[in-house]
Design an enzyme around this catalytic site. Structure first.
Site, PDB file in Angstrom:
ATOM      1  N   HIS A  98       0.906  -1.282   0.059  1.00  0.00           N
ATOM      2  CA  HIS A  98       0.204  -0.102   0.033  1.00  0.00           C
ATOM      3  C   HIS A  98       0.782   1.368   0.012  1.00  0.00           C
ATOM      4  O   HIS A  98       0.143   2.199   0.248  1.00  0.00           O
ATOM      5  CB  HIS A  98      -1.022   0.136   1.235  1.00  0.00           C
ATOM      6  CG  HIS A  98      -2.055   0.959   0.922  1.00  0.00           C
ATOM      7  ND1 HIS A  98      -2.583   1.955   1.556  1.00  0.00           N
ATOM      8  CD2 HIS A  98      -3.420   0.310   0.157  1.00  0.00           C
ATOM      9  CE1 HIS A  98      -3.681   2.427   1.174  1.00  0.00           C
ATOM     10  NE2 HIS A  98      -4.302   1.384   0.342  1.00  0.00           N
ATOM     11  N   ASP A 167      -7.198   5.097   8.888  1.00  0.00           N
ATOM     12  CA  ASP A 167      -8.862   5.131   8.034  1.00  0.00           C
ATOM     13  C   ASP A 167      -8.829   3.986   7.329  1.00  0.00           C
ATOM     14  O   ASP A 167     -10.225   3.447   7.278  1.00  0.00           O
ATOM     15  CB  ASP A 167      -8.788   6.391   7.308  1.00  0.00           C
ATOM     16  CG  ASP A 167      -8.917   7.599   7.937  1.00  0.00           C
ATOM     17  OD1 ASP A 167      -9.113   7.578   9.109  1.00  0.00           O
ATOM     18  OD2 ASP A 167      -8.568   8.802   7.518  1.00  0.00           O
ATOM     19  N   GLU A 283     -11.947  14.455  12.562  1.00  0.00           N
ATOM     20  CA  GLU A 283     -11.210  14.788  10.931  1.00  0.00           C
ATOM     21  C   GLU A 283     -11.860  15.929  10.303  1.00  0.00           C
ATOM     22  O   GLU A 283     -12.909  16.328  10.771  1.00  0.00           O
ATOM     23  CB  GLU A 283     -11.160  13.457  10.374  1.00  0.00           C
ATOM     24  CG  GLU A 283     -10.188  12.297  10.677  1.00  0.00           C
ATOM     25  CD  GLU A 283      -9.812  11.362   9.515  1.00  0.00           C
ATOM     26  OE1 GLU A 283     -10.362  11.604   8.320  1.00  0.00           O
ATOM     27  OE2 GLU A 283      -9.119  10.531   9.766  1.00  0.00           O
TER      28      GLU A 283
END
Length: 524
Positions: A98, A167, A283
């Site tokens: 990732h 997240d 956030e």
């Protein structure tokens, strides 16, 4: 009298075989490992191709081999062999791939496919302890190759949970701890690296070392946020707390940036870990006039309200979204609404632009997954992702808004993806770790999470470069998160006062510069 005696044929054959083996070993010094137990070395095109790309789909560097270990001993053996070989070779650990700039690649070296450990493990990779340890907390021991989604499910089965998350949960524990691990919980609970109490690490010398703040502490703090430079995380012990069951999830829209940041900073000032009446998550996002109110990360706003949201964005070119969450369970169900009302009282969001949801704890934490699956079904996931993640000091956040959001972003008009913006507290980070953050108590995370076509990602790169250039010329002392630099001079500037310690730790724990060459810190 000397005579030229004929050389027996078998001597000639043996000589050439010896020379051939020597040549092979110089070009492929890991060849001797091929038949060792716990090591499955692959050199086929399928394995090499997978290990030569990542989520970013921008960098492509092909390794010479891929190791699929059946146990952590295979990792130890590989690194030890590389360290003690007359021709050291470079090694990178690859979790879910990732990274976005080739950080988990090893050009002409060996990539360790850490996912093979999940497939091949003969012992559990996640062990939850329901007894208290020395600090009075519960904990979970997790293999570095394990996914956070699996950690969540395993701990919830015991009624407990880690408190700091990213997240996106389909990434590895070792991967996030090598970078920091941040999300909307960080203002209160700190990043994930602040919630680790012990680790087993395979160093660049091939040694398995158990470390903690009191035991081999130099290695412990070096590895946390160390970008894979000092060792591969074999096990992490993560602190746990009792788990909630549901969350109150609220989004509010702003047209005034100063009001938006003022409210964010007020809310994160209530950041006691055990503080009952405080938010659990905060956030923010920037919503552009040419984009959808909902992003691939989560579908939130009711369809019936989207026209008025789009209208507000069109009137202002861009608007700001404040997102907060309060956890609750059966014991706090009767008081959570009142507690949340008190917390949000007096906020200066746009009247009529407050939206609520009530979902399970798992649904909230795993909110990005549904968007990912939708993009995968449309063939829109495996595309270039020219991301840029920054930490910006609070003292310059208004300047950043004017120069970047309201100038560069609007003028270029190419952004395709979420723009995150939310504050954190420096006091929640351990300065002994390798992580690098601005030198102010409050600083903002800003993430430009763009997706692009294969023929247009360079436009986004140009935008990223303009943003960085603006910050440099304006004297905004940003720090990159998930950093990417091309020269060691830039890395030295990035680490600042931490560089000497970082460099010394490299010489101490990976003196032959074997590990994580894709970061290009010590391997240009």
């Amino acid at each position: 009298m000397n005579e030229n005696l004929p050389v027996p044929a078998y001597f000639i054959v043996t000589f050439f075989i010896s020379r051939l083996k020597s040549s092979i070993n110089k070009s492929k010094p890991w060849t001797a490992l091929t038949h060792q137990p716990n090591n499955h070395l692959r050199e086929d095109p399928e394995a090499l191709n997978l290990a030569s790309s990542d989520y970013g789909n921008i960098v492509k560097e092909t390794p010479a081999a891929v190791l699929e270990p059946s146990s952590i001993n295979g990792v130890v053996h590989l690194i030890s062999y590389a360290y003690n070989n007359s021709i050291p070779f470079q090694i990178a650990a690859r979790g879910q791939g990732h990274s976005v700039r080739g950080q988990a690649m090893a050009k002409n070296g060996v990539v360790i496919d850490m996912s093979a450990l999940r497939r091949n493990r003969k012992t559990p990779g996640i062990v939850v302890s329901c007894r208290r340890w020395t600090t009075g907390e519960f904990y979970v021991d997790v293999g570095g190759e394990q996914l956070w989604i699996d950690v969540l499910n395993a701990t919830l089965a015991h009624g407990v949970t880690p408190v700091s998350w990213t997240d996106y949960l389909y990434i590895t524990v070792g991967g996030t701890l090598s970078n920091g691990g941040i999300s909307g919980q960080s203002f209160r609970y700190g990043p994930q690296v602040s919630n680790v109490v012990e680790m087993d690490v395979v160093t660049g010398k091939g040694n398995m070392v158990t470390c903690s703040p009191k035991r081999n502490s130099e290695l412990f703090h070096a590895v946390l946020g160390g970008l894979g430079q000092f060792g591969i995380i074999a096990r992490a012990r993560v602190a746990l707390e009792p788990a909630p069951t549901r969350v109150k999830w609220v989004r509010m829209l702003y047209s005034n940036f100063a009001a938006f940041t003022k409210d964010q900073e007020r809310l994160i000032s209530l950041n006691g870990r055990k503080q009952a009446n405080a938010l659990n998550y905060l956030e923010g996002m920037v919503l552009l006039h040419h984009g959808s109110p909902d992003s691939w990360r989560s579908s939130f706003f009711p369809l019936s309200d989207q026209p008025k949201i789009i209208s507000l964005a069109n009137q202002n070119s861009l608007i700001y979204c404040l997102e907060v969450v309060k956890y609750y369970d059966d014991h706090t169900q009767s008081t959570v609404d009142k507690d949340l009302e008190v917390l949000l009282e007096g906020l200066n969001y746009e009247s009529g632009f407050k939206f609520k949801k009530d979902v399970t704890y798992v649904e909230f934490l795993n909110r990005v997954r549904s968007g990912e699956l939708k993009l995968q079904s449309k063939g829109l996931w495996d595309v270039p992702h020219p991301w840029l993640n920054l930490f910006v000091p609070r003292s310059r956040i208004l300047d950043f808004d004017l120069g970047v959001f309201r100038d560069i972003i609007l003028r270029r008009n190419i952004t395709k993806g979420p723009i995150l913006i939310y504050p954190m507290n420096r006091s929640k980070w351990d300065n002994r770790n390798s992580t690098v953050i601005p030198d102010e108590e409050v600083f903002y995370t800003i993430g430009f999470l763009n997706s692009s076509g294969f023929d247009e990602w360079k436009k986004f790169e140009e935008q990223n470069e303009e943003i960085l250039e603006f910050c440099g010329k304006s004297g905004i002392e940003i720090k990159q998160y998930l950093p990417h630099y091309k020269t060691q001079t830039q890395w030295i500037q990035h680490f600042g006062s931490k560089w000497t310690t970082f460099r010394d730790n490299k010489f101490k724990f990976d003196p032959k510069h074997i590990l994580s060459p894709g970061q290009k810190i010590f391997n240009s």
